[in-house]
Design a protein around this motif. Sequence first.
Motif, short mmCIF file in Angstrom:
data_model
loop_
_atom_site.label_atom_id
_atom_site.label_comp_id
_atom_site.label_asym_id
_atom_site.label_seq_id
_atom_site.Cartn_x
_atom_site.Cartn_y
_atom_site.Cartn_z
N UNK A 1 0.88 -1.23 0.09
CA UNK A 1 0.01 -0.01 -0.16
C UNK A 1 1.01 1.26 0.02
N UNK A 2 1.90 1.32 0.81
CA UNK A 2 2.91 2.52 0.66
C UNK A 2 3.38 2.67 -0.43
N UNK A 3 3.95 1.75 -1.32
CA UNK A 3 4.48 1.95 -2.47
C UNK A 3 3.40 2.20 -3.54
N UNK A 4 2.37 1.51 -3.36
CA UNK A 4 1.41 1.77 -4.59
C UNK A 4 1.02 3.37 -4.17
N UNK A 5 0.87 3.89 -3.10
CA UNK A 5 0.36 5.33 -3.14
C UNK A 5 1.43 6.27 -3.66
N UNK A 6 2.39 5.61 -4.00
CA UNK A 6 3.50 6.74 -4.95
C UNK A 6 3.57 6.26 -6.21
N UNK A 7 2.75 5.35 -6.51
CA UNK A 7 2.61 5.04 -8.16
C UNK A 7 3.50 3.80 -8.62
N UNK A 8 3.82 3.10 -7.83
CA UNK A 8 4.67 1.87 -8.00
C UNK A 8 4.09 0.58 -7.53
N UNK A 9 4.56 -0.43 -7.83
CA UNK A 9 4.03 -1.78 -7.39
C UNK A 9 5.03 -2.74 -6.84
#
Length: 87
Positions: free
Chosen positions: A74-82
């Motif tokens: 979730x933290x990484x996805x919030x920045x646009x990465x996966x």
Amino acid sequence: MPTSGTRIEGLGYEAPVERITLPVRGMSCASCVSRVAKALTSVPGVISAEVNLASERAQVVLVPGQVTPGDLRRAVAAQGYEIPEAQ
């Protein structure tokens, strides 16, 4: 601000830590690496994160039981990465 592991070690104790390697998708530059590392280290229980653009991997040191893979995703996805699900 020191992390929980740093504070424990400062008191003369060893903090139990776990080191994990995660694939990270969607990075294309050094700024991406910085954003992913910052996102990972913002998760409570994460002590440190080193992100490598060439290998598309993050080395994360965390306190066991305080962080779930979902928290990191979730933290990484919030920045646009996966961080892909384990297969």
